[in-house]
Design a protein around this motif. Structure first.
Motif, PDB file in Angstrom:
ATOM      1  N   UNK A 128       0.829  -1.200   0.000  1.00  0.00           N
ATOM      2  CA  UNK A 128       0.000   0.000   0.000  1.00  0.00           C
ATOM      3  C   UNK A 128       0.874   1.264   0.000  1.00  0.00           C
ATOM      4  N   UNK A 129       1.916   1.254   0.810  1.00  0.00           N
ATOM      5  CA  UNK A 129       2.797   2.415   0.895  1.00  0.00           C
ATOM      6  C   UNK A 129       3.520   2.659  -0.426  1.00  0.00           C
ATOM      7  N   UNK A 137      -3.181   8.489   1.774  1.00  0.00           N
ATOM      8  CA  UNK A 137      -3.871   7.283   2.245  1.00  0.00           C
ATOM      9  C   UNK A 137      -5.093   6.926   1.419  1.00  0.00           C
ATOM     10  N   UNK A 138      -5.110   7.363   0.153  1.00  0.00           N
ATOM     11  CA  UNK A 138      -6.198   7.005  -0.756  1.00  0.00           C
ATOM     12  C   UNK A 138      -5.629   6.805  -2.153  1.00  0.00           C
ATOM     13  N   UNK A 139      -6.220   5.864  -2.883  1.00  0.00           N
ATOM     14  CA  UNK A 139      -5.857   5.642  -4.269  1.00  0.00           C
ATOM     15  C   UNK A 139      -7.007   6.086  -5.151  1.00  0.00           C
ATOM     16  N   UNK A 140      -6.704   6.857  -6.172  1.00  0.00           N
ATOM     17  CA  UNK A 140      -7.732   7.285  -7.110  1.00  0.00           C
ATOM     18  C   UNK A 140      -8.077   6.146  -8.045  1.00  0.00           C
ATOM     19  N   UNK A 141      -9.274   5.599  -7.875  1.00  0.00           N
ATOM     20  CA  UNK A 141      -9.730   4.495  -8.715  1.00  0.00           C
ATOM     21  C   UNK A 141     -10.149   5.014 -10.088  1.00  0.00           C
ATOM     22  N   UNK A 144     -14.736   8.982 -10.425  1.00  0.00           N
ATOM     23  CA  UNK A 144     -15.947   8.915  -9.605  1.00  0.00           C
ATOM     24  C   UNK A 144     -15.687   8.485  -8.166  1.00  0.00           C
ATOM     25  N   UNK A 145     -14.462   8.054  -7.842  1.00  0.00           N
ATOM     26  CA  UNK A 145     -14.228   7.597  -6.481  1.00  0.00           C
ATOM     27  C   UNK A 145     -12.783   7.219  -6.252  1.00  0.00           C
ATOM     28  N   UNK A 146     -12.480   6.737  -5.027  1.00  0.00           N
ATOM     29  CA  UNK A 146     -11.119   6.340  -4.675  1.00  0.00           C
ATOM     30  C   UNK A 146     -11.186   5.216  -3.653  1.00  0.00           C
ATOM     31  N   UNK A 147     -10.001   4.600  -3.397  1.00  0.00           N
ATOM     32  CA  UNK A 147      -9.900   3.486  -2.458  1.00  0.00           C
ATOM     33  C   UNK A 147      -9.072   3.898  -1.263  1.00  0.00           C
ATOM     34  N   UNK A 148      -9.502   3.500  -0.048  1.00  0.00           N
ATOM     35  CA  UNK A 148      -8.643   3.658   1.110  1.00  0.00           C
ATOM     36  C   UNK A 148      -8.038   2.294   1.444  1.00  0.00           C
ATOM     37  N   UNK A 149      -7.246   2.219   2.520  1.00  0.00           N
ATOM     38  CA  UNK A 149      -6.538   0.975   2.843  1.00  0.00           C
ATOM     39  C   UNK A 149      -7.507  -0.163   3.159  1.00  0.00           C
ATOM     40  N   UNK A 150      -8.631   0.154   3.800  1.00  0.00           N
ATOM     41  CA  UNK A 150      -9.636  -0.878   4.100  1.00  0.00           C
ATOM     42  C   UNK A 150     -10.209  -1.460   2.816  1.00  0.00           C
ATOM     43  N   UNK A 151     -10.488  -0.589   1.825  1.00  0.00           N
ATOM     44  CA  UNK A 151     -10.962  -1.070   0.528  1.00  0.00           C
ATOM     45  C   UNK A 151      -9.898  -1.932  -0.152  1.00  0.00           C
ATOM     46  N   UNK A 152      -8.641  -1.515   0.007  1.00  0.00           N
ATOM     47  CA  UNK A 152      -7.515  -2.241  -0.582  1.00  0.00           C
ATOM     48  C   UNK A 152      -7.420  -3.648   0.012  1.00  0.00           C
ATOM     49  N   UNK A 153      -7.646  -3.776   1.323  1.00  0.00           N
ATOM     50  CA  UNK A 153      -7.633  -5.077   1.979  1.00  0.00           C
ATOM     51  C   UNK A 153      -8.775  -5.954   1.464  1.00  0.00           C
ATOM     52  N   UNK A 154      -9.960  -5.366   1.301  1.00  0.00           N
ATOM     53  CA  UNK A 154     -11.109  -6.123   0.795  1.00  0.00           C
ATOM     54  C   UNK A 154     -10.841  -6.621  -0.626  1.00  0.00           C
ATOM     55  N   UNK A 155     -10.239  -5.754  -1.446  1.00  0.00           N
ATOM     56  CA  UNK A 155      -9.923  -6.125  -2.823  1.00  0.00           C
ATOM     57  C   UNK A 155      -8.914  -7.272  -2.855  1.00  0.00           C
ATOM     58  N   UNK A 156      -7.902  -7.196  -1.992  1.00  0.00           N
ATOM     59  CA  UNK A 156      -6.900  -8.254  -1.918  1.00  0.00           C
ATOM     60  C   UNK A 156      -7.538  -9.579  -1.521  1.00  0.00           C
ATOM     61  N   UNK A 157      -8.445  -9.532  -0.543  1.00  0.00           N
ATOM     62  CA  UNK A 157      -9.142 -10.744  -0.098  1.00  0.00           C
ATOM     63  C   UNK A 157     -10.005 -11.318  -1.207  1.00  0.00           C
TER      64      UNK A 157
END
Length: 390
Positions: A128-129, A137-141, A144-157
């Motif tokens: 993530x870093x 602490x956010x990724x531009x998806x 229309x939106x972006x991902x935070x670290x919690x979203x990143x964890x969900x995507x990885x799972x």
């Protein structure tokens, strides 16, 4: 979950070390970026008599030994070695003690369900870093939106989810349904994985990957076990040097002459614990000459250039296996288009044609295909060690 690693300021600010190798010695400043420390990359830290063979090989003074440490690490999939000599004994102790702390942290997160979860979190946080370039602490998806670290964890799972693991777990978990009992886990190890352990070792392995709240093995714990070193293909004792290193190499060298004089091919059993040399050989009627050695082209991963090297007949005779050029796979076509994969299996038997069988084709799924097929072969051969599956 805390990921704070506290190290001495000398490691963060940097220290001027003498970096040594067989070819040269140079003064360089080394520092540790705590936020980017890849705990998985540190494999070994050597000091004292363990580095003596390097010092003697480099023909350096014994005065360097008390301040010398060697780090073995992995970079881009390759094992590398770094030899450093500290300017003072005090700085040597500071660096070694702190590197040991980092190394022990790596070993601390290797075993058990809780540690494996922690290890996965740390690795994901490092990834993530690396992609969070602006540090917000956010990724531009998209716009229309972006991902935070919690979203990143969900995507990885989500992308790691394997339907076949769910099916396997459900087929084993008959008693509880949502968890695997010790008896079911042991039956799986004995009857499917063909384990042969002491009774208490099955218990230790089971509870190592148990959910601490449920006191039984969940799907998560079962998945972690399958991917852990406890379920590795290779024996754990073979991850380190386990052979007798006191014997001369000549306790085991099989030369090309042994193959030429043999009336039949040597079996794998007869080659156990032997050393085989692979390379380009001279023609049989040559006493000395040149051989072509293929080298990767620095500007292309596919093209290779060849270099002619002079070779003596004595060296050529030691080579047991000649090198056959392999052009490799064209990965540009797994990665950029949808494919319809299948698996072809060939059974090669001495004195007979190869038996070929193939699975069904999976349409439009080159990323995560599942066949769930069993291919059966019937053959007659007395020497099973000469039968190969391709």
């Amino acid at each position: 979950m805390s990921n704070e690693i506290v190290v001495d300021s000398h490691l963060i600010e940097g220290t001027a070390f003498l970096k040594v190798s067989l070819k040269k010695q140079q003064q360089k400043i080394f520092r540790v970026d705590v936020g980017q420390v890849n705990i998985e990359s540190i494999k070994e830290l050597l000091i004292g008599k363990d580095i003596r063979c390097y010092r003697e090989h480099f023909n350096l003074s014994a005065d360097f030994e008390p301040r010398w440490f060697t780090i073995t690490y992995v970079d881009s999939g390759r094992h590398k070695i770094l030899h450093l000599i500290a300017p003072t004994l005090e700085l040597f102790n500071i660096w070694v003690n702190n590197l040991k702390k980092l190394y022990l942290r790596r070993t601390d997160v290797i075993g058990g369900l809780g540690h494996l979860r922690k290890r996965e979190f740390l690795l994901l946080e490092q990834q993530w870093k690396q992609v969070d370039n602006d540090g917000d602490s956010r990724l531009d998806e998209n716009k229309n939106g972006s991902l935070d670290f919690t979203d990143f964890q969900r995507f990885n799972k989500l992308i790691k989810k394997r339907a076949e693991l769910d099916e396997l777990f459900n087929s084993l978990a008959k008693e509880r349904g949502n968890t695997l009992t010790l008896r079911e886990f042991k039956d799986f190890l004995v009857n499917v994985q063909k384990y042969s352990l002491k009774e208490d070792e099955y218990d230790k392995l089971y509870y190592k990957f148990c959910d601490k709240n449920l006191k039984e093995m969940s799907l998560v714990g079962f998945s972690y076990f399958l991917m852990s070193s406890d379920n590795a293909v290779f024996a754990s004792e073979h991850t380190k040097v386990y052979q007798d290193m006191t014997q001369p190499l000549s306790d085991t060298l099989v030369t090309g002459l042994a193959f030429e004089n043999a009336k039949e091919l040597l079996s794998p059993t007869s080659l156990l614990y032997k050393i085989l040399i692979k390379g380009n050989k001279l023609p049989n009627d040559s006493s000395e000459g040149y051989v072509e050695v293929a080298e990767p082209d620095a500007e292309s991963s596919k093209e290779q250039k060849t270099t002619k090297l002079q070779m003596s007949k004595a060296l050529s005779d030691l080579i047991a296996y000649s090198i056959v050029k392999f052009d490799g796979f064209d990965y540009g076509d797994f990665m950029n288009e949808v494919i319809d994969p299948y698996v072809e299996v060939q059974l090669h038997i001495p004195g007979a044609d190869a038996i070929k069988k193939r699975t069904k084709t999976i349409s439009d799924n080159g990323f995560n295909p599942t066949w769930k097929e069993t291919l059966n072969f019937t053959f007659n051969c007395e020497e099973l060690s000469l039968v190969f599956l391709r």
